[in-house]
Design a protein around this motif. Sequence first.
Motif, PDB file in Angstrom:
ATOM      1  N   PRO A  27     -39.132  20.913   3.220  1.00 28.14           N
ATOM      2  CA  PRO A  27     -40.131  20.855   4.089  1.00 28.14           C
ATOM      3  C   PRO A  27     -41.623  20.901   3.408  1.00 28.14           C
ATOM      4  O   PRO A  27     -41.682  21.693   2.540  1.00 28.14           O
ATOM      5  CB  PRO A  27     -39.959  21.589   5.282  1.00 28.14           C
ATOM      6  N   CYS A  29     -45.384  21.933   3.028  1.00 29.32           N
ATOM      7  CA  CYS A  29     -46.078  23.263   2.927  1.00 29.32           C
ATOM      8  C   CYS A  29     -47.169  23.427   3.829  1.00 29.32           C
ATOM      9  O   CYS A  29     -47.722  22.675   4.098  1.00 29.32           O
ATOM     10  CB  CYS A  29     -46.770  23.455   1.463  1.00 29.32           C
ATOM     11  N   ALA A  30     -46.923  24.553   4.685  1.00 29.91           N
ATOM     12  CA  ALA A  30     -47.894  24.824   5.802  1.00 29.91           C
ATOM     13  C   ALA A  30     -49.015  25.564   5.373  1.00 29.91           C
ATOM     14  O   ALA A  30     -49.074  26.073   4.238  1.00 29.91           O
ATOM     15  CB  ALA A  30     -47.006  25.710   6.969  1.00 29.91           C
ATOM     16  N   GLN A 337     -41.651  26.409   6.405  1.00 25.63           N
ATOM     17  CA  GLN A 337     -42.774  25.818   5.794  1.00 25.63           C
ATOM     18  C   GLN A 337     -43.523  26.785   4.955  1.00 25.63           C
ATOM     19  O   GLN A 337     -44.378  26.480   4.024  1.00 25.63           O
ATOM     20  CB  GLN A 337     -43.773  25.308   7.013  1.00 25.63           C
ATOM     21  N   ARG A 338     -43.251  28.059   5.105  1.00 21.77           N
ATOM     22  CA  ARG A 338     -43.673  29.068   4.088  1.00 21.77           C
ATOM     23  C   ARG A 338     -42.948  29.396   2.985  1.00 21.77           C
ATOM     24  O   ARG A 338     -43.590  30.061   2.155  1.00 21.77           O
ATOM     25  CB  ARG A 338     -43.745  30.549   4.907  1.00 21.77           C
TER      26      ARG A 338
END
Length: 374
Positions: A27, A29-30, A337-338
């Motif tokens: 997913p 990257c946040a 996402q972390r």
Amino acid sequence: MTGRIRGVALALRLAGIAALAGGMALPGCAPVDAPSAASPAPRSGGIEWIDVHAHLVGGRADQGEDYRGAVAAAVAAMDEARIRKMVVMPPPQVRGMPGLHDSDRFVAALTHHPGHFAFLGGGGTLNVMLQEAGPERAIGDGLRRRFEEQALAVLRQGAAGFGEITAHHLSQLPDHPYESVPADHPLLLLLADIAARHDVVIDFHFDLVASDMRSPEWLASPPNPPLLRANLAAFERLLAHNRKAKIVWAHAGSDMLGHWTTDLSRDLLARHPNLYMSLRMGPGRAPENHPLTPTLEMKPEWLRLLQDFADRFVLGGDQFIVSPSVRGGGPAVIFAQRAPRMRERTRAFLDALPPELARRIARENAMRLYRLQD
Ligand SMILES: [Zn+2]
């Protein structure tokens, strides 16, 4: 210390050679918690590391769960980040959560990648029973027996221990549970005895409250209570209950309430020889208690702690790895996402350590503690 690796594999303990799956995207990257390193000197020499605390997100059984996809995504991430092995486990769940699961649901998917994984179980069964028993300290023989039978069933699957288990878990997001029981609850003392008997670890999530405090503003209450009660004394009673029970306190260096200082860690490690800590390289809500400065340098008090207790620390990234076929949100997808940022920060942490110490924390301690095989 690889010579000390003990050899007896349980039936499903997963060992073997690497068979890397390629190319599966993670997913995106946040936004992350801290600035990136410019280009840290590669003192760790790019050594491989073991992540002893990771979660697979395979989706809900009633929507066609896909743990094989999550496992393949984990293998791709491991390949990219030089992670030699992951210890995966179900998060500490409560009854009624969507996607409630235990290790039995993903253990078969791990066998497709021999040598990459070990696992813990109980986060979706033992922890549920513990939270349901709640503050009630008088437990009946029936519950005691069911709990022990479930713990033994987890070990028969081939688990390297029990996890993720909690006595205090703050809710950080909607649908992320608040959980609280006394850390010296009779079911936790029983679990310590079972872990000791079988020489396996307990992965323990425990948001520390050293003294009574009001919930900080960022913690919405409910579900978190307005007042958080001191819980350290009960934790020390759990640690002292059975010295053969190896308890790995998860998320060290990623403190939420500001009480988990290096001084407190030093004091507890000195007095409790069966206490270990797995380091999570996110600064949490109390960056003053994180090992790295904002520019990703090692803080001297942390270096001293790690050197003085060099055999008691392992790396637990708390990476949530989601199957590409999972649709929808929820805390696990948000946490996922972390994960790429966590892997980068873990590399920066290793690069900031003297090489010998990096090797111990990156791999050797985990191999010994979780009885992993090369
Ligand atoms: Zn946790």
